[in-house]
Scaffold this motif. Structure first.
Motif, PDB file in Angstrom:
ATOM      1  N   TYR A  58      58.498  -0.141   6.377  1.00 37.14           N
ATOM      2  CA  TYR A  58      59.793   0.379   5.939  1.00 37.14           C
ATOM      3  C   TYR A  58      60.302  -0.409   4.732  1.00 37.14           C
ATOM      4  CZ  TYR A  58      60.062   3.197  10.187  1.00 37.14           C
ATOM      5  OH  TYR A  58      59.815   4.130  11.169  1.00 37.14           O
ATOM      6  N   ASP A  59      61.187   0.221   3.970  1.00 36.77           N
ATOM      7  CA  ASP A  59      61.753  -0.439   2.784  1.00 36.77           C
ATOM      8  C   ASP A  59      62.454  -1.737   3.179  1.00 36.77           C
ATOM      9  OD1 ASP A  59      60.855   1.587   1.182  1.00 36.77           O
ATOM     10  OD2 ASP A  59      62.769   2.669   1.139  1.00 36.77           O
ATOM     11  N   ARG A  60      62.326  -2.744   2.310  1.00 33.03           N
ATOM     12  CA  ARG A  60      62.928  -4.054   2.572  1.00 33.03           C
ATOM     13  C   ARG A  60      64.340  -4.128   1.995  1.00 33.03           C
ATOM     14  NH1 ARG A  60      57.294  -6.600   0.456  1.00 33.03           N
ATOM     15  NH2 ARG A  60      56.145  -6.401   2.430  1.00 33.03           N
ATOM     16  N   THR A  61      65.210  -4.825   2.697  1.00 28.67           N
ATOM     17  CA  THR A  61      66.562  -5.069   2.171  1.00 28.67           C
ATOM     18  C   THR A  61      66.609  -6.360   1.368  1.00 28.67           C
ATOM     19  OG1 THR A  61      67.202  -6.222   4.208  1.00 28.67           O
ATOM     20  CG2 THR A  61      67.650  -3.853   4.095  1.00 28.67           C
ATOM     21  N   SER A  62      65.682  -7.272   1.638  1.00 31.14           N
ATOM     22  CA  SER A  62      65.585  -8.521   0.872  1.00 31.14           C
ATOM     23  C   SER A  62      64.169  -9.045   1.008  1.00 31.14           C
ATOM     24  CB  SER A  62      66.581  -9.574   1.385  1.00 31.14           C
ATOM     25  OG  SER A  62      66.261  -9.977   2.701  1.00 31.14           O
ATOM     26  N   GLU A  63      63.790  -9.942   0.089  1.00 33.18           N
ATOM     27  CA  GLU A  63      62.437 -10.485   0.094  1.00 33.18           C
ATOM     28  C   GLU A  63      62.464 -11.897  -0.473  1.00 33.18           C
ATOM     29  OE1 GLU A  63      58.228  -9.499  -2.162  1.00 33.18           O
ATOM     30  OE2 GLU A  63      59.482  -7.805  -1.522  1.00 33.18           O
ATOM     31  N   LEU A  64      62.224 -12.877   0.373  1.00 31.72           N
ATOM     32  CA  LEU A  64      62.174 -14.263  -0.061  1.00 31.72           C
ATOM     33  C   LEU A  64      60.715 -14.682  -0.244  1.00 31.72           C
ATOM     34  CD1 LEU A  64      64.823 -15.957   2.291  1.00 31.72           C
ATOM     35  CD2 LEU A  64      65.162 -14.935   0.040  1.00 31.72           C
ATOM     36  N   THR A  65      60.489 -15.616  -1.160  1.00 35.06           N
ATOM     37  CA  THR A  65      59.125 -16.109  -1.371  1.00 35.06           C
ATOM     38  C   THR A  65      58.926 -17.503  -0.793  1.00 35.06           C
ATOM     39  OG1 THR A  65      59.769 -16.887  -3.579  1.00 35.06           O
ATOM     40  CG2 THR A  65      58.728 -14.724  -3.429  1.00 35.06           C
ATOM     41  N   ARG A  66      59.988 -18.268  -0.655  1.00 34.87           N
ATOM     42  CA  ARG A  66      59.902 -19.599  -0.047  1.00 34.87           C
ATOM     43  C   ARG A  66      61.060 -19.787   0.910  1.00 34.87           C
ATOM     44  NH1 ARG A  66      58.209 -23.637  -5.043  1.00 34.87           N
ATOM     45  NH2 ARG A  66      56.401 -22.455  -5.762  1.00 34.87           N
ATOM     46  N   PRO A  67      60.854 -19.531   2.188  1.00 43.32           N
ATOM     47  CA  PRO A  67      59.654 -19.067   2.868  1.00 43.32           C
ATOM     48  C   PRO A  67      59.391 -17.586   2.586  1.00 43.32           C
ATOM     49  CG  PRO A  67      61.466 -19.063   4.408  1.00 43.32           C
ATOM     50  CD  PRO A  67      61.999 -19.650   3.126  1.00 43.32           C
ATOM     51  N   THR A  68      58.145 -17.161   2.818  1.00 43.68           N
ATOM     52  CA  THR A  68      57.786 -15.770   2.590  1.00 43.68           C
ATOM     53  C   THR A  68      58.225 -14.943   3.790  1.00 43.68           C
ATOM     54  OG1 THR A  68      55.881 -16.502   1.307  1.00 43.68           O
ATOM     55  CG2 THR A  68      55.886 -14.211   2.039  1.00 43.68           C
ATOM     56  N   VAL A  69      59.318 -14.252   3.640  1.00 46.08           N
ATOM     57  CA  VAL A  69      59.868 -13.462   4.744  1.00 46.08           C
ATOM     58  C   VAL A  69      60.748 -12.355   4.181  1.00 46.08           C
ATOM     59  CG1 VAL A  69      61.815 -15.061   5.025  1.00 46.08           C
ATOM     60  CG2 VAL A  69      61.146 -13.619   6.941  1.00 46.08           C
ATOM     61  N   ALA A  70      60.707 -11.202   4.835  1.00 45.96           N
ATOM     62  CA  ALA A  70      61.471 -10.029   4.383  1.00 45.96           C
ATOM     63  C   ALA A  70      62.661  -9.778   5.298  1.00 45.96           C
ATOM     64  CB  ALA A  70      60.564  -8.801   4.372  1.00 45.96           C
ATOM     65  N   ASN A  71      63.632  -9.043   4.758  1.00 48.19           N
ATOM     66  CA  ASN A  71      64.761  -8.516   5.527  1.00 48.19           C
ATOM     67  C   ASN A  71      65.637  -9.588   6.170  1.00 48.19           C
ATOM     68  OD1 ASN A  71      64.005  -5.777   5.013  1.00 48.19           O
ATOM     69  ND2 ASN A  71      62.419  -5.968   6.573  1.00 48.19           N
TER      70      ASN A  71
END
Length: 289
Positions: A58-71
């Motif tokens: 499903y579409d993501r509301t947010s996306e971090l790279t450090r740490p790598t985690v979505a939503n």
């Protein structure tokens, strides 16, 4: 079934659903689309004979790279009040990154017993006035934890803040198990290293918490100069009313933000931080050319 990815290791993803947690692989179609599942992704899975496959992300509301985690929906921004003293510019930087990533920030001030009740009230009002809630905690003694647990409900929460503020202790308490184990001291670099290699979502209250602290880099050079003003909540009511379209609230005449500053409606130290950041972003952009 619909579920959320709580862990991913070696091409296998562990999906928490209402029917239980299933180990799944991703369909090859995602590789062709250059789309890789992330911890925190909401997905649709199909399970046959206990072997699961991710069919849809499903579409993501947010996306971090450090740490790598979505939503991620919420951040506990953890700072110590004393030892070390609270650094407001650093706090503002963490809050700015939360705003950029559309993550609701709650400021958690640790070691609250080291200042008086009057000092607490002044501090709380100062942070409340720029749009953020403040909770005083004593992580080591689990004080203020119940209030934080209530905020975990229906959220994916990440903790961020400087070293020594109590983030690891708080993650351990909220996640209900010891996570931040220190590995053996590396002879090569002569210091400890975390054994955690992959981000994981831990069930906490009626939500999830990320098992590693967020925003390990505070680089803000990627923020567009003209967009910076939108990441300061106290500017919101003034942003579109200035005399000049595209006003960045710096040297332009007829600026409502500067007017509000003069009238005491905007905190001067926050405005000074904004100008400092605006210049940093502007200079960073020039350096790239």
């Amino acid at each position: 079934m619909k579920g959320i990815i709580i862990k991913g290791i070696g091409g296998f993803y562990y999906i928490k659903t209402n029917e239980g947690t299933f180990e799944c692989k991703a369909r090859g179609i995602f590789r062709h689309k250059e789309q890789k599942p992330m911890v925190g992704d909401w997905v649709e899975i199909e399970v046959n004979n206990e072997e699961g496959v991710i069919e849809k992300i499903y579409d993501r509301t947010s996306e971090l790279t450090r740490p790598t985690v979505a939503n991620v929906t919420q951040a506990f921004v953890v700072f110590a009040i004393k030892n070390p003293d609270l650094n407001f510019d650093l706090l503002n930087k963490f809050l700015l990154l939360c705003e950029y990533n559309s993550i609701k920030a709650v400021v958690c001030l640790n070691k609250g017993d080291l200042i008086s009740a009057e000092e607490k009230e002044v501090l709380k009002e100062k942070i409340n006035n720029v749009g953020y809630e403040v909770i005083f905690i004593k992580a080591k003694f689990k004080e203020g934890i119940d209030e934080l647990k209530e905020k975990l409900n229906d959220n994916v929460t990440v903790l961020c803040g400087p070293s020594g503020a109590g983030k690891s202790t708080l993650i351990n308490v909220l996640g209900r198990r010891k996570l931040m184990e220190t590995g053996e001291v590396s002879e090569k670099i002569g210091r400890g290293k975390h054994t955690t290699r992959h981000s994981e979502l831990l069930e906490a209250a009626e939500g999830f918490i990320v098992d590693t602290p967020g925003f390990s880099t505070l680089d803000i050079s990627f923020i567009e100069r003209d967009q910076l003003k939108y990441y300061f909540p106290e500017f919101n009511e003034y942003n579109d009313g200035c005399k000049f379209t595209g006003c960045v609230h710096h040297k332009e005449p007829g600026c409502l933000v500067k007017g509000a500053l003069e009238e005491g409606h905007i905190n001067k130290s926050r405005y000074d931080f904004y100008i400092k950041t605006l210049e940093e972003v502007t200079n960073g952009r020039k350096n790239k050319w």
